[in-house]
Design a protein around this motif. Structure first.
Motif, PDB file in Angstrom:
ATOM      1  N   PHE A 185       0.835  -1.203   0.000  1.00  8.37           N
ATOM      2  CA  PHE A 185       0.000   0.000   0.000  1.00  8.37           C
ATOM      3  C   PHE A 185       0.871   1.254   0.000  1.00  8.37           C
ATOM      4  CE2 PHE A 185      -2.731   3.324   1.564  1.00  8.37           C
ATOM      5  CZ  PHE A 185      -3.985   3.008   1.057  1.00  8.37           C
ATOM      6  N   LYS A 186       1.891   1.278   0.837  1.00  6.92           N
ATOM      7  CA  LYS A 186       2.761   2.456   0.888  1.00  6.92           C
ATOM      8  C   LYS A 186       3.567   2.602  -0.402  1.00  6.92           C
ATOM      9  CE  LYS A 186       5.893   5.049   3.820  1.00  6.92           C
ATOM     10  NZ  LYS A 186       6.576   5.121   5.130  1.00  6.92           N
ATOM     11  N   GLN A 187       3.959   1.480  -0.977  1.00  2.00           N
ATOM     12  CA  GLN A 187       4.728   1.515  -2.221  1.00  2.00           C
ATOM     13  C   GLN A 187       3.939   2.182  -3.339  1.00  2.00           C
ATOM     14  OE1 GLN A 187       5.792  -2.393  -3.635  1.00  2.00           O
ATOM     15  NE2 GLN A 187       6.418  -1.656  -5.650  1.00  2.00           N
ATOM     16  N   HIS A 188       2.632   1.930  -3.403  1.00  6.36           N
ATOM     17  CA  HIS A 188       1.826   2.423  -4.516  1.00  6.36           C
ATOM     18  C   HIS A 188       1.102   3.734  -4.231  1.00  6.36           C
ATOM     19  CE1 HIS A 188       2.474  -1.076  -7.062  1.00  6.36           C
ATOM     20  NE2 HIS A 188       2.240  -1.846  -6.028  1.00  6.36           N
ATOM     21  N   THR A 189       0.974   4.116  -2.980  1.00  5.87           N
ATOM     22  CA  THR A 189       0.287   5.368  -2.657  1.00  5.87           C
ATOM     23  C   THR A 189       1.205   6.410  -2.051  1.00  5.87           C
ATOM     24  OG1 THR A 189      -0.337   4.707  -0.406  1.00  5.87           O
ATOM     25  CG2 THR A 189      -1.837   4.072  -2.202  1.00  5.87           C
ATOM     26  N   GLY A 190       2.369   5.986  -1.572  1.00 12.37           N
ATOM     27  CA  GLY A 190       3.307   6.920  -0.962  1.00 12.37           C
ATOM     28  C   GLY A 190       3.002   7.224   0.487  1.00 12.37           C
ATOM     29  N   MET A 191       2.022   6.532   1.076  1.00 12.91           N
ATOM     30  CA  MET A 191       1.679   6.780   2.474  1.00 12.91           C
ATOM     31  C   MET A 191       1.116   5.526   3.116  1.00 12.91           C
ATOM     32  SD  MET A 191      -1.710   9.196   1.949  1.00 12.91           S
ATOM     33  CE  MET A 191      -0.898  10.221   0.715  1.00 12.91           C
ATOM     34  N   THR A 192       1.063   5.532   4.448  1.00 15.09           N
ATOM     35  CA  THR A 192       0.495   4.409   5.170  1.00 15.09           C
ATOM     36  C   THR A 192      -1.026   4.399   5.002  1.00 15.09           C
ATOM     37  OG1 THR A 192       0.215   5.681   7.204  1.00 15.09           O
ATOM     38  CG2 THR A 192       2.337   4.549   6.889  1.00 15.09           C
ATOM     39  N   VAL A 193      -1.642   3.278   5.377  1.00 16.66           N
ATOM     40  CA  VAL A 193      -3.098   3.169   5.250  1.00 16.66           C
ATOM     41  C   VAL A 193      -3.787   4.209   6.124  1.00 16.66           C
ATOM     42  CG1 VAL A 193      -5.113   1.655   5.471  1.00 16.66           C
ATOM     43  CG2 VAL A 193      -2.901   0.696   4.805  1.00 16.66           C
ATOM     44  N   ILE A 194      -3.325   4.354   7.362  1.00 16.54           N
ATOM     45  CA  ILE A 194      -3.980   5.296   8.281  1.00 16.54           C
ATOM     46  C   ILE A 194      -3.792   6.737   7.818  1.00 16.54           C
ATOM     47  CG2 ILE A 194      -2.035   5.551   9.881  1.00 16.54           C
ATOM     48  CD1 ILE A 194      -5.796   5.271  10.754  1.00 16.54           C
ATOM     49  N   ALA A 195      -2.624   7.052   7.247  1.00 15.82           N
ATOM     50  CA  ALA A 195      -2.400   8.400   6.726  1.00 15.82           C
ATOM     51  C   ALA A 195      -3.284   8.655   5.513  1.00 15.82           C
ATOM     52  CB  ALA A 195      -0.931   8.593   6.359  1.00 15.82           C
ATOM     53  N   TYR A 196      -3.473   7.633   4.686  1.00 18.37           N
ATOM     54  CA  TYR A 196      -4.335   7.754   3.512  1.00 18.37           C
ATOM     55  C   TYR A 196      -5.781   7.995   3.934  1.00 18.37           C
ATOM     56  CZ  TYR A 196      -6.154   6.686  -1.178  1.00 18.37           C
ATOM     57  OH  TYR A 196      -6.770   6.757  -2.398  1.00 18.37           O
ATOM     58  N   MET A 197      -6.229   7.223   4.937  1.00 20.36           N
ATOM     59  CA  MET A 197      -7.589   7.388   5.436  1.00 20.36           C
ATOM     60  C   MET A 197      -7.782   8.772   6.043  1.00 20.36           C
ATOM     61  SD  MET A 197     -10.496   6.042   5.541  1.00 20.36           S
ATOM     62  CE  MET A 197     -11.882   5.272   6.354  1.00 20.36           C
ATOM     63  N   GLN A 198      -6.786   9.238   6.766  1.00 22.98           N
ATOM     64  CA  GLN A 198      -6.884  10.567   7.355  1.00 22.98           C
ATOM     65  C   GLN A 198      -6.963  11.636   6.272  1.00 22.98           C
ATOM     66  OE1 GLN A 198      -4.502  11.768  10.910  1.00 22.98           O
ATOM     67  NE2 GLN A 198      -3.593  13.227   9.470  1.00 22.98           N
ATOM     68  N   MET A 199      -6.193  11.465   5.191  1.00 18.69           N
ATOM     69  CA  MET A 199      -6.239  12.408   4.074  1.00 18.69           C
ATOM     70  C   MET A 199      -7.648  12.458   3.483  1.00 18.69           C
ATOM     71  SD  MET A 199      -4.275  12.155   0.377  1.00 18.69           S
ATOM     72  CE  MET A 199      -5.264  10.708  -0.058  1.00 18.69           C
ATOM     73  N   LEU A 200      -8.256  11.286   3.288  1.00 18.20           N
ATOM     74  CA  LEU A 200      -9.604  11.232   2.729  1.00 18.20           C
ATOM     75  C   LEU A 200     -10.614  11.902   3.652  1.00 18.20           C
ATOM     76  CD1 LEU A 200      -9.688   7.541   1.407  1.00 18.20           C
ATOM     77  CD2 LEU A 200      -9.388   9.620   0.050  1.00 18.20           C
ATOM     78  N   ARG A 201     -10.491  11.641   4.949  1.00 12.40           N
ATOM     79  CA  ARG A 201     -11.441  12.203   5.908  1.00 12.40           C
ATOM     80  C   ARG A 201     -11.327  13.723   5.983  1.00 12.40           C
ATOM     81  NH1 ARG A 201     -10.775   7.780  10.877  1.00 12.40           N
ATOM     82  NH2 ARG A 201     -12.372   6.303  10.126  1.00 12.40           N
ATOM     83  N   ILE A 202     -10.112  14.224   6.053  1.00 12.23           N
ATOM     84  CA  ILE A 202      -9.923  15.677   6.136  1.00 12.23           C
ATOM     85  C   ILE A 202     -10.386  16.342   4.845  1.00 12.23           C
ATOM     86  CG2 ILE A 202      -8.211  17.523   6.318  1.00 12.23           C
ATOM     87  CD1 ILE A 202      -8.855  16.139   8.960  1.00 12.23           C
ATOM     88  N   ASP A 203     -10.132  15.696   3.712  1.00 12.43           N
ATOM     89  CA  ASP A 203     -10.561  16.266   2.440  1.00 12.43           C
ATOM     90  C   ASP A 203     -12.087  16.316   2.361  1.00 12.43           C
ATOM     91  OD1 ASP A 203      -9.161  17.202  -0.043  1.00 12.43           O
ATOM     92  OD2 ASP A 203     -10.616  15.868  -0.962  1.00 12.43           O
TER      93      ASP A 203
END
Length: 327
Positions: free
Chosen positions: A261-279
């Protein structure tokens, strides 16, 4: 003696980050005194440097004539790299390789290097940012992290100054203003920087790039399990234990899934989820009148106080301030 500033001019240069800094640096110390009836002083000697002396043509028919080639350029106190046009696939222009070699030499000869927006890609190609914090346009953050994994990327930062290393990077387009005012302040003096700010009507950024950014919801095409997880996270913002759920759905060992997940998105799962929630919260704050508490709950934060802390950390604004700024 005026401070010697060289501006790197590439065929892909974005002109707004070239002409604005050129105006500020060319008039700092002269225009304000002329208007106020005091003695002007030329503080910066600015040159446009390119790989050729041939005129460069830009959008709208504007033609710019470089003053010196890379080979002709002597030593400088400061070298400034404006932003460049980068295609969505991340392919850097051929001109970047030649420019990065020249930048490395200027730096080794004592110059301070600084970049605006996607100019950070040119600066990072030198390898000089390895192990150091840096920023660029928020929309190119993922691409920058994938290409320069050894740089400590600061996606929300407007300005990152590495004084000892003589390397400074600025964020999205208009942050060139912060960069140039910092440059005037650090190489000339604070008074001239303040005069220039007043003259050109430049405000301090009261927030970071997180207050302007919008997350990239493109799913990876290289890993179907990661893409499936991305899609599920986007559709289930308020889910509890989201990391555990996507790991379970993938049927992969936890460490394997998190690594991919980090390899393909550049971030951890929890950081990705936080990005989506804040957005999602940003959109709700601007488009409807629900309370901050209701919005926090809807995007997955049951504790409004925690939501406010996370939101402020990501944007440098409280949810209410963000709403007033953009609604």
């Amino acid at each position: 003696m005026p401070i010697r500033v060289q501006i790197l001019l590439l065929p892909e240069t974005m002109l707004s980050t070239l002409t604005g800094p050129l105006d500020l640096l060319s008039t700092a110390g002269t225009l304000w005194p002329l208007l106020m009836g005091t003695e002007p002083q030329t503080l910066f000697d600015v040159e446009l440097i390119s790989s050729t002396r041939e005129p460069l043509c830009f959008a709208g028919g504007l033609t710019i004539h470089p003053q010196k080639t890379l080979d002709q350029a002597g030593p400088a106190d400061v070298v400034y790299v404006p932003s460049i046009f980068i295609t969505p696939d991340g392919e850097l222009p051929a001109s970047v390789s030649l420019a990065s070699n020249w930048l490395s030499k200027q730096h080794s000869d004592g110059a301070m290097l600084c970049s605006a927006c996607t100019g950070a890609f040119v600066l990072a190609e030198t390898g000089l940012l390895k192990g150091l914090p840096a920023t660029t346009h928020w929309a190119f953050g993922e691409l920058f992290q994938q290409r320069f994994a050894n740089v400590l990327f600061k996606n929300n930062a407007v300005l990152v100054v590495n004084s000892d290393a003589r390397l400074t990077t600025a964020g999205a387009n208009a942050s060139w203003q912060d960069l140039i005012l910092h440059l005037i302040k650090s190489t000339a003096n604070e008074r001239v920087a303040e005069e220039t700010r007043r003259l050109f009507l430049i405000d301090n950024h009261d927030s970071n790039q997180g207050a302007y950014s919008h997350c990239n919801l493109q799913l990876t095409t290289a890993d179907k399990e990661v893409a499936k997880a991305q899609s599920w996270l986007q559709a289930n913002l308020a889910a509890s234990l989201p990391v555990e759920q996507v790991v379970q759905q993938s049927a992969l060992p936890e460490r394997t899934f998190k690594r991919r997940f980090k390899q393909h998105t550049g971030m951890t799962v929890i950081a990705y989820m936080q990005m989506l929630r804040i957005d999602a919260a940003k959109t709700r704050l601007v488009t409807d009148n629900d309370s901050v508490e209701q919005i926090a709950s809807d995007v997955g934060y049951q504790d409004p106080s925690y939501f406010r802390r996370i939101f402020a950390r990501e944007t440098a604004l409280s949810p209410s301030q963000y709403r007033r700024k953009w609604k």
